[in-house]
Design an enzyme around this catalytic site. Structure first.
Site, PDB file in Angstrom:
ATOM      1  N   PRO A   1     -48.146 -53.447  -2.814  1.00  0.00           N
ATOM      2  CG  PRO A   1     -46.747 -52.054  -4.067  1.00  0.00           C
ATOM      3  CD  PRO A   1     -47.371 -53.403  -4.048  1.00  0.00           C
ATOM      4  CG  HIS A   2     -51.572 -52.132   1.034  1.00  0.00           C
ATOM      5  ND1 HIS A   2     -50.902 -53.320   0.788  1.00  0.00           N
ATOM      6  CD2 HIS A   2     -51.990 -52.203   2.321  1.00  0.00           C
ATOM      7  CE1 HIS A   2     -50.929 -54.069   1.872  1.00  0.00           C
ATOM      8  NE2 HIS A   2     -51.581 -53.420   2.831  1.00  0.00           N
ATOM      9  CB  ALA A   3     -49.942 -46.566   2.735  1.00  0.00           C
TER      10      ALA A   3
ATOM     11  CE1 TYR B   1     -47.883 -52.628   3.757  1.00  0.00           C
ATOM     12  CE2 TYR B   1     -45.632 -51.953   4.237  1.00  0.00           C
ATOM     13  CZ  TYR B   1     -46.880 -51.680   3.697  1.00  0.00           C
ATOM     14  OH  TYR B   1     -47.109 -50.472   3.088  1.00  0.00           O
TER      15      TYR B   1
END
Length: 147
Positions: A65-67, A55
């Site tokens: 990238p991350h959350a 995603y």
């Protein structure tokens, strides 16, 4: 400006990454090292990738990238890894990935300026190509200095 967030301590330039997991881990590690995220933040990125795919691959050769903030973010931060030979993230239209900005955001709003700067950079193909070819941290900082 991106140089408010990116400095020599959170830039890595590597020739090769074994896989997307190791590339993401290398990108997130500086965030862990400075106490911006808890170690579980990396696992949250892996888990989400497994659930919904890559995603965070935003465009050709670029990943962020991350959350979610509740997955271990302590404060907003950013880091950068350049993988000179690229790495497969299994993003059909955008592999291989060469430029990986790891992002940690404490909430939905505090990082808006950072995201705006990154989006301007991502839209500048010449700068993206220049970043891919950077051989030193100083080259990286010069390349992003206008954003």
């Amino acid at each position: 400006m991106l140089t408010d967030w990116i400095n020599e301590s959170n830039i890595n330039i590597i020739e090769h990454a074994d896989n997307w997991q190791s590339a993401v881990a290398l990108a997130v590690q500086p965030l862990i090292d400075v106490g911006a995220v808890e170690a579980r933040y990396l696992q949250a990125i892996y888990d989400m990738h497994r659930e919904i795919g890559p995603y965070y691959v935003l465009g050709e050769g670029i990943a962020m990238p991350h959350a979610r903030p509740e997955e271990g973010v302590i404060r907003t931060a950013l880091s950068l890894v350049i993988v000179q030979n690229g790495v497969e993230f299994y993003s059909e239209d955008n592999d291989p990935v060469y430029i990986i900005f790891a992002l940690a955001a404490i909430d939905s709003n505090s990082h808006i300026e950072m995201i705006a700067s990154l989006s301007h950079l991502f839209c500048d193909d010449a700068v993206v190509q220049k970043l891919r070819g950077c051989q030193s941290k100083e080259d990286v900082l010069q390349a992003i200095s206008q954003y």
